[in-house]
Design an enzyme around this catalytic site. Structure first.
Site, PDB file in Angstrom:
ATOM      1  N   GLY A  67      -5.626  -3.906   3.825  1.00 44.26           N
ATOM      2  CA  GLY A  67      -4.966  -5.191   3.395  1.00 44.26           C
ATOM      3  C   GLY A  67      -3.603  -5.006   3.545  1.00 44.26           C
ATOM      4  O   GLY A  67      -3.146  -4.822   4.942  1.00 44.26           O
ATOM      5  N   TYR A  68      -2.682  -5.492   2.649  1.00 46.00           N
ATOM      6  CA  TYR A  68      -1.218  -5.532   2.822  1.00 46.00           C
ATOM      7  C   TYR A  68      -0.616  -4.144   3.185  1.00 46.00           C
ATOM      8  O   TYR A  68       0.485  -4.143   3.707  1.00 46.00           O
ATOM      9  CB  TYR A  68      -0.692  -6.138   1.705  1.00 46.00           C
ATOM     10  CG  TYR A  68      -0.715  -7.653   1.499  1.00 46.00           C
ATOM     11  CD1 TYR A  68      -0.160  -8.338   2.745  1.00 46.00           C
ATOM     12  CD2 TYR A  68      -1.470  -8.480   0.339  1.00 46.00           C
ATOM     13  CE1 TYR A  68      -0.248  -9.802   2.830  1.00 46.00           C
ATOM     14  CE2 TYR A  68      -1.215  -9.634   0.512  1.00 46.00           C
ATOM     15  CZ  TYR A  68      -0.855 -10.346   1.388  1.00 46.00           C
ATOM     16  OH  TYR A  68      -0.804 -11.860   1.586  1.00 46.00           O
TER      17      TYR A  68
ATOM     18  N   GLU B 285     -10.010   6.908   0.610  1.00 41.32           N
ATOM     19  CA  GLU B 285     -11.020   6.551   1.518  1.00 41.32           C
ATOM     20  C   GLU B 285     -12.437   7.567   1.404  1.00 41.32           C
ATOM     21  O   GLU B 285     -11.997   8.785   1.299  1.00 41.32           O
ATOM     22  CB  GLU B 285     -10.596   5.925   2.584  1.00 41.32           C
ATOM     23  CG  GLU B 285      -9.429   5.183   2.817  1.00 41.32           C
ATOM     24  CD  GLU B 285      -9.982   3.750   2.049  1.00 41.32           C
ATOM     25  OE1 GLU B 285     -11.137   3.563   2.178  1.00 41.32           O
ATOM     26  OE2 GLU B 285      -9.023   3.061   1.826  1.00 41.32           O
TER      27      GLU B 285
ATOM     28  N   ALA C   7      -4.257  -0.976  -4.735  1.00 42.86           N
ATOM     29  CA  ALA C   7      -5.000  -1.871  -5.638  1.00 42.86           C
ATOM     30  C   ALA C   7      -6.181  -1.087  -6.170  1.00 42.86           C
ATOM     31  O   ALA C   7      -7.134  -0.612  -5.206  1.00 42.86           O
ATOM     32  CB  ALA C   7      -5.380  -3.218  -4.878  1.00 42.86           C
TER      33      ALA C   7
ATOM     34  N   TYR D 214      -5.168 -15.078 -13.373  1.00 41.21           N
ATOM     35  CA  TYR D 214      -4.255 -14.058 -12.437  1.00 41.21           C
ATOM     36  C   TYR D 214      -3.030 -14.082 -13.330  1.00 41.21           C
ATOM     37  O   TYR D 214      -2.514 -13.298 -14.148  1.00 41.21           O
ATOM     38  CB  TYR D 214      -4.320 -14.492 -11.228  1.00 41.21           C
ATOM     39  CG  TYR D 214      -3.828 -13.299 -10.336  1.00 41.21           C
ATOM     40  CD1 TYR D 214      -4.569 -12.646  -9.607  1.00 41.21           C
ATOM     41  CD2 TYR D 214      -2.503 -12.669 -10.443  1.00 41.21           C
ATOM     42  CE1 TYR D 214      -4.263 -11.484  -8.762  1.00 41.21           C
ATOM     43  CE2 TYR D 214      -1.997 -11.539  -9.629  1.00 41.21           C
ATOM     44  CZ  TYR D 214      -2.950 -10.746  -8.898  1.00 41.21           C
ATOM     45  OH  TYR D 214      -2.523  -9.793  -8.436  1.00 41.21           O
TER      46      TYR D 214
HETATM   47  P1  NAD Z   1      -6.823  -3.433  -0.653  1.00 41.56           P
HETATM   48  O1  NAD Z   1      -7.953  -3.230  -1.535  1.00 41.56           O
HETATM   49  O2  NAD Z   1      -6.925  -3.922   0.875  1.00 41.56           O
HETATM   50  O3  NAD Z   1      -5.727  -1.940  -0.513  1.00 41.56           O
HETATM   51  C1  NAD Z   1      -5.845  -1.051  -1.615  1.00 41.56           C
HETATM   52  C2  NAD Z   1      -5.126   0.236  -0.925  1.00 41.56           C
HETATM   53  O4  NAD Z   1      -4.929   1.146  -2.166  1.00 41.56           O
HETATM   54  C3  NAD Z   1      -5.980   0.930   0.138  1.00 41.56           C
HETATM   55  O5  NAD Z   1      -5.304   1.559   0.950  1.00 41.56           O
HETATM   56  C4  NAD Z   1      -6.610   1.952  -0.884  1.00 41.56           C
HETATM   57  O6  NAD Z   1      -7.154   3.259  -0.284  1.00 41.56           O
HETATM   58  C5  NAD Z   1      -5.646   2.258  -1.602  1.00 41.56           C
HETATM   59  N1  NAD Z   1      -5.958   3.090  -2.917  1.00 41.56           N
HETATM   60  C6  NAD Z   1      -6.821   2.302  -3.942  1.00 41.56           C
HETATM   61  N2  NAD Z   1      -6.735   3.399  -5.202  1.00 41.56           N
HETATM   62  C7  NAD Z   1      -6.097   4.696  -4.845  1.00 41.56           C
HETATM   63  C8  NAD Z   1      -5.792   5.863  -5.171  1.00 41.56           C
HETATM   64  N3  NAD Z   1      -6.056   6.125  -6.378  1.00 41.56           N
HETATM   65  N4  NAD Z   1      -5.115   6.551  -4.179  1.00 41.56           N
HETATM   66  C9  NAD Z   1      -4.678   6.308  -3.249  1.00 41.56           C
HETATM   67  N5  NAD Z   1      -4.739   5.162  -2.714  1.00 41.56           N
HETATM   68  C10 NAD Z   1      -5.605   4.106  -3.258  1.00 41.56           C
HETATM   69  O7  NAD Z   1      -5.600  -4.373  -1.608  1.00 41.56           O
HETATM   70  P2  NAD Z   1      -4.656  -5.487  -1.282  1.00 41.56           P
HETATM   71  O8  NAD Z   1      -4.968  -6.784  -1.430  1.00 41.56           O
HETATM   72  O9  NAD Z   1      -4.078  -5.121  -0.038  1.00 41.56           O
HETATM   73  O10 NAD Z   1      -3.571  -5.118  -2.376  1.00 41.56           O
HETATM   74  C11 NAD Z   1      -2.376  -4.254  -2.248  1.00 41.56           C
HETATM   75  C12 NAD Z   1      -1.365  -4.953  -3.220  1.00 41.56           C
HETATM   76  O11 NAD Z   1      -1.006  -6.228  -2.589  1.00 41.56           O
HETATM   77  C13 NAD Z   1      -1.990  -5.117  -4.783  1.00 41.56           C
HETATM   78  O12 NAD Z   1      -0.786  -4.587  -5.512  1.00 41.56           O
HETATM   79  C14 NAD Z   1      -2.223  -6.343  -4.716  1.00 41.56           C
HETATM   80  O13 NAD Z   1      -2.176  -7.052  -6.149  1.00 41.56           O
HETATM   81  C15 NAD Z   1      -0.949  -7.016  -4.054  1.00 41.56           C
HETATM   82  N6  NAD Z   1      -1.342  -8.463  -3.450  1.00 41.56           N
HETATM   83  C16 NAD Z   1      -2.561  -8.869  -3.023  1.00 41.56           C
HETATM   84  C17 NAD Z   1      -2.709 -10.270  -2.540  1.00 41.56           C
HETATM   85  C18 NAD Z   1      -4.303 -10.672  -2.115  1.00 41.56           C
HETATM   86  O14 NAD Z   1      -4.218 -11.785  -2.059  1.00 41.56           O
HETATM   87  N7  NAD Z   1      -5.058  -9.668  -1.380  1.00 41.56           N
HETATM   88  C19 NAD Z   1      -1.774 -11.329  -2.767  1.00 41.56           C
HETATM   89  C20 NAD Z   1      -0.544 -10.647  -3.311  1.00 41.56           C
HETATM   90  C21 NAD Z   1      -0.401  -9.273  -3.639  1.00 41.56           C
END
Ligand code: NAD
Length: 392
Positions: A52-53, A75, A140, A235
């Site tokens: 993701g981000y 992971e 996340a 949300y």
């Molecule tokens: P994602 O699920 O793709 O990525 C989550 C990442 O967190 C992964 O790298 C995972 O390995 C890591 N992770 C999770 N638990 C962990 C832990 N305990 N220890 C270490 N690493 C851990 O999620 P995403 O959508 O990229 O979200 C990332 C951020 O962006 C979040 O804060 C989310 O709220 C925010 N966000 C997401 C969106 C969307 O639409 N997807 C929009 C705006 C903001």
């Protein structure tokens, strides 16, 4: 092993190593085609770096700014019989590509909420990187174990105040249907803030500062989603929104606490995109498939990598970044402007099971969902026998 997608509910339970590598390569190629980032950070820590981000942030820092990146993720490794998670393969592919460009990198797989993983990161930074210029906080997670009390907290996705009935899209069954969500209790809210709020972000920054590893003028950012009327009930104004409000509190507290290094902490509001995290949120798959169609028609659609490259160039490392009223870097304007929202609201009112495929960008949503797990790339042979045991 021949690997085909195994979709269960809102998740795919396996991943394709070659397809995940392709996903990473395409993001790298996008960044390399853009102008290099001016004043780019040289030492970057990305917490949540594997999908993701966070993955897009790591790729942007490394391939757009030649940064030495330390990534932390959580992971699952592959076994002889079972594939790894997508983030594992993404990280392996990132390593391979970074190595071939002569970039410096290291990744730590473990619970970022724990003190042990913070210490392991600090040891690596001290011995190999020097001081950190940018900390990206992109976790996340549905759960967090408090490192002090040992208590395990679970976040929930619930409205606040009253029950909420809305439409949603079941990605597994390809069905649009109504869903009713019960309101959160006070404990639900507090637990969600504990998992997804700013406390752990603050703990990371404190640990780095205590070890004298924050460079002068260091920046840090945590990601949020603000959204608009259609998504607010589940949300922005719901349990997860409360947790995200806590990030705003934390960013001010961080600015105030670490003036000695002139730390600048930003919450960055990003657009709604298909990721493993967003697929799990009721309403979001339907909203995202409708908004994808609208934004593609308007020519403003972006994926994670486009959003994050702009965050670096127009936000974090811009002379005069555009901030919203709360002081956040806001990169979601193409999505949340009134004109675009009016179009998606009109579609939302009309959408039913029967017309969903006509009104929404189902194909776009579904393809992006598959790509998260390394499936659906036209140049990958999904009938080929591949070795799931990829190491890094
Ligand atoms: P994602 O699920 O793709 O990525 C989550 C990442 O967190 C992964 O790298 C995972 O390995 C890591 N992770 C999770 N638990 C962990 C832990 N305990 N220890 C270490 N690493 C851990 O999620 P995403 O959508 O990229 O979200 C990332 C951020 O962006 C979040 O804060 C989310 O709220 C925010 N966000 C997401 C969106 C969307 O639409 N997807 C929009 C705006 C903001």
């Amino acid at each position: 092993m021949v690997i085909k997608p195994k979709i269960r509910g809102f998740i795919c339970t396996n991943a394709h190593p070659v397809g995940c590598a392709e996903n990473v390569k395409r993001q790298i190629s996008y960044v390399k085609q853009q102008p290099p980032i001016e004043n780019a950070p040289k030492n970057v820590l990305v917490i949540g770096c594997s999908t993701g981000y966070g993955l897009a942030s790591r790729i942007t820092a490394a391939f757009g700014g030649q940064a030495h990146t330390l990534g932390v993720c959580f992971e699952k490794e592959p076994t002889e019989k079972k594939t790894a998670t997508a983030g594992w393969y993404n990280t392996a592919a990132f390593h391979q590509e970074a190595e071939s460009e002569g970039l410096k990198f290291h990744s730590i797989n473990g619970d970022a909420f724990s003190d042990e993983i913070k210490q392991e990161s600090i040891d690596y930074i001290k011995n190999n990187m020097g001081k950190i210029d940018l900390v990206v906080y992109s976790l996340a997670s549905p759960k967090r174990k408090d490192p002090e009390s040992g208590e395990l907290y679970s976040s929930v996705l619930k409205p606040i105040g009253k029950q909420y009935t809305t439409k949603t899209y079941n990605t597994d069954k390809d069905q649009v249907h109504e869903v009713t969500l019960d309101p959160a209790t006070d404990d639900d809210i507090a637990n969600t803030v504990k998992v997804m709020g700013g406390e752990d972000w603050e703990r990371w920054i404190k640990a780095l500062h205590d070890a004298d590893l924050l460079a002068n003028d260091c920046q840090t950012t945590a990601y949020t989603y603000i959204g608009k009327k259609l998504t607010w009930p589940i949300y922005g104004h719901a349990t997860i929104g409360r947790a995200k409000e806590d990030l705003d509190r934390a960013s001010s507290a961080l600015d105030d606490t670490y003036k000695d290094v002139n730390l600048k902490a930003y919450v960055s509001s990003l657009k709604a995109l298909v990721t493993q995290a967003s697929s799990a949120i009721p309403v979001m798959p339907l909203y995202i498939s409708l908004i994808y169609g609208v934004m593609k028609e308007e020519g403003t659609h972006e994926g994670c990598i486009e959003q994050i490259y702009r965050l670096f160039t127009e936000g974090l490392y811009a002379e005069t970044p555009e901030l919203d009223d709360a002081g956040r870097l806001h990169m979601d304007g193409y999505e949340t402007n009134d004109k675009t929202q009016a179009k998606v609201e009109a579609l939302w009112d009309k959408v039913t099971q029967e017309n969903f495929h006509d009104l929404a960008d189902y194909e776009g949503y579904h393809n992006d969902f598959l790509k998260l797990f390394g499936f659906g790339f036209d140049n990958v042979d999904y009938d080929a026998d591949v070795n799931p045991k990829v190491n890094w």
